[in-house]
Motif scaffolding. Structure first.
Motif, PDB file in Angstrom:
ATOM      1  N   PRO A   1      40.286  48.296  54.952  1.00  0.00           N
ATOM      2  CA  PRO A   1      40.179  46.917  54.461  1.00  0.00           C
ATOM      3  C   PRO A   1      41.419  46.079  54.736  1.00  0.00           C
ATOM      4  CG  PRO A   1      40.428  48.457  52.638  1.00  0.00           C
ATOM      5  CD  PRO A   1      40.196  49.284  53.862  1.00  0.00           C
ATOM      6  N   THR A   2      42.592  46.699  54.805  1.00  0.00           N
ATOM      7  CA  THR A   2      43.806  45.934  55.074  1.00  0.00           C
ATOM      8  C   THR A   2      43.757  45.319  56.467  1.00  0.00           C
ATOM      9  OG1 THR A   2      45.112  47.349  53.614  1.00  0.00           O
ATOM     10  CG2 THR A   2      46.320  46.042  55.242  1.00  0.00           C
ATOM     11  N   ARG A   3      43.332  46.094  57.457  1.00  0.00           N
ATOM     12  CA  ARG A   3      43.245  45.590  58.826  1.00  0.00           C
ATOM     13  C   ARG A   3      42.188  44.498  58.944  1.00  0.00           C
ATOM     14  NH1 ARG A   3      41.572  48.486  63.847  1.00  0.00           N
ATOM     15  NH2 ARG A   3      41.277  50.342  62.553  1.00  0.00           N
ATOM     16  N   LEU A   4      41.071  44.657  58.226  1.00  0.00           N
ATOM     17  CA  LEU A   4      40.040  43.619  58.267  1.00  0.00           C
ATOM     18  C   LEU A   4      40.546  42.331  57.630  1.00  0.00           C
ATOM     19  CD1 LEU A   4      37.208  42.634  58.895  1.00  0.00           C
ATOM     20  CD2 LEU A   4      36.440  43.624  56.719  1.00  0.00           C
ATOM     21  N   ALA A   5      41.252  42.442  56.509  1.00  0.00           N
ATOM     22  CA  ALA A   5      41.782  41.251  55.844  1.00  0.00           C
ATOM     23  C   ALA A   5      42.726  40.484  56.761  1.00  0.00           C
ATOM     24  CB  ALA A   5      42.506  41.658  54.565  1.00  0.00           C
TER      25      ALA A   5
ATOM     26  N   LEU B   1      36.328  44.532  50.140  1.00  0.00           N
ATOM     27  CA  LEU B   1      36.893  43.190  50.116  1.00  0.00           C
ATOM     28  C   LEU B   1      35.858  42.228  49.544  1.00  0.00           C
ATOM     29  CD1 LEU B   1      38.599  42.893  53.638  1.00  0.00           C
ATOM     30  CD2 LEU B   1      39.677  43.471  51.448  1.00  0.00           C
ATOM     31  N   ARG B   2      36.285  41.369  48.636  1.00  0.00           N
ATOM     32  CA  ARG B   2      35.438  40.287  48.137  1.00  0.00           C
ATOM     33  C   ARG B   2      35.909  39.009  48.809  1.00  0.00           C
ATOM     34  NH1 ARG B   2      35.861  41.032  43.167  1.00  0.00           N
ATOM     35  NH2 ARG B   2      33.781  41.781  42.603  1.00  0.00           N
ATOM     36  N   LEU B   3      35.039  38.427  49.624  1.00  0.00           N
ATOM     37  CA  LEU B   3      35.386  37.236  50.386  1.00  0.00           C
ATOM     38  C   LEU B   3      34.716  36.014  49.789  1.00  0.00           C
ATOM     39  CD1 LEU B   3      34.801  38.618  54.009  1.00  0.00           C
ATOM     40  CD2 LEU B   3      36.875  38.802  52.606  1.00  0.00           C
ATOM     41  N   THR B   4      35.482  34.977  49.510  1.00  0.00           N
ATOM     42  CA  THR B   4      34.924  33.677  49.156  1.00  0.00           C
ATOM     43  C   THR B   4      34.874  32.853  50.438  1.00  0.00           C
ATOM     44  OG1 THR B   4      35.875  33.780  46.943  1.00  0.00           O
ATOM     45  CG2 THR B   4      35.180  31.621  47.731  1.00  0.00           C
TER      46      THR B   4
END
Length: 332
Positions: free
Chosen positions: A261-265, A284-287
């Protein structure tokens, strides 16, 4: 709980003038500028509200918002200081007994004769409405089924709070009302009692209009199709639950689970449709500003980073979040 009950009145008079062919049927409830003053305090301050026939309508608000005052006016138990309140197309202050006989009412703390059994109490209530003996017995049997009280011969004074609330709803239905007013029917009930009362209310869908006052958000989401939020005597918003979430939810959100998730963020942070990024473990919760664009482009972004997609789903904004936002804005 099982059972079947018709909500057509035992005797079917038509109150008031006949409707004009092709004209829309009157709203079950219509409030215009409704105001109620107690001294200098405005319990209701210009409330405008409509409830369509057949709805299970949630009247939502914090304690002290004015919900009980509204129901008392609709039930003819209090008079407004200004404005108007109509039920079934008739002004409540001028409504005839014929119209009022088509309204059922359950107060927040219903009273019972503790020495009666449930069948005796329902028969007593039915006789007050002048129901014929044969129709009354059929109605009592159906309502006992609906309330899950068939075969219970104990005195009402020995009932649990949940049993009393279910009996209260049954009593409010004894006259087969076209409009049922319920004031905090699940307040102070344990989870089982709440479920039983909510099951009763849900079973009325399509049979009668239910005006359901509460401050318990989960109950509203479970049984209501349309709601109004009341705060400090004013209607903050009225709409369907889905529409409220779309209109007032703080952005649209997605839950994404990948193996890093860190790399995706890091890959997402510069994209124009991505707002807030929150992490919870591997999720990850994406707004996002545009849910359609996000759902179309996100898989490609994940593939380009060489990550494995484990989960991708919409994270629905809760009614609680909408309620807190609207009430907070109203008080600011």
């Amino acid at each position: 709980m099982s059972g079947s009950i018709s909500t057509a009145p035992p005797q079917t008079p038509t109150p008031g003038p006949s409707p004009v062919p092709g004209a829309p049927s009157p709203m079950a409830v219509e409030l215009r500028g409704l105001t109620k003053l107690y001294g200098r305090h405005a319990a209701l301050d210009g409330v405008d509200l409509t409830v369509p026939a057949g709805a299970i309508f949630g009247f939502l608000g914090p304690n002290g918002a004015g919900k009980t005052t509204t129901l008392r006016i609709l039930g003819g138990l209090a008079r407004p200081s200004a404005g108007s309140a109509a039920v079934l197309g008739h002004d409540v202050q001028r409504a005839t007994n014929e119209v009022r006989s088509q309204v059922g009412f359950l107060p927040d703390v219903p009273g019972f004769y503790p020495w009666m059994t449930a069948p005796e109490f329902l028969r007593f209530a039915g006789r007050l409405f002048g129901l014929e003996p044969q129709a009354l017995e059929a109605r009592v049997a159906a309502l006992l089924d609906l309330a899950g009280l068939r075969g219970v011969e104990a005195r009402v004074g020995t009932f649990s709070r949940g049993m009393k609330q279910r009996l209260g709803v049954a009593q409010a239905l004894i006259n087969a009302p076209r409009l049922l007013l319920l004031d905090e029917p699940t307040s102070a009930l344990d989870p089982i009692g709440r479920k039983e009362v909510l099951d009763m209310i849900a079973a009325l869908a399509g049979r009668t209009t239910v005006f359901f006052s509460t401050h318990i958000l989960a109950d509203v989401e479970r049984v209501c199709d349309t709601i109004a939020i009341l705060d400090r005597g004013r209607v903050v918003e009225q709409a369907s639950i889905d529409e409220l979430k779309r209109r007032h939810g703080r952005g649209q959100r997605l839950l994404v689970e990948v193996d890093d998730p860190t790399r995706l963020a890091q890959a997402l942070v510069s994209l124009p449709w991505v707002g807030l990024i929150e992490r919870d473990g591997a999720t990850l919760r994406l707004t996002v500003s545009d849910l359609v664009v996000a759902e179309r482009e996100l898989p490609g972004v994940i593939a380009a980073t060489g990550l494995g997609l484990r989960r991708l789903e919409a994270d629905e904004v809760s009614l609680e979040e909408v309620f807190v936002e609207l009430v907070g804005e109203h008080r600011s």
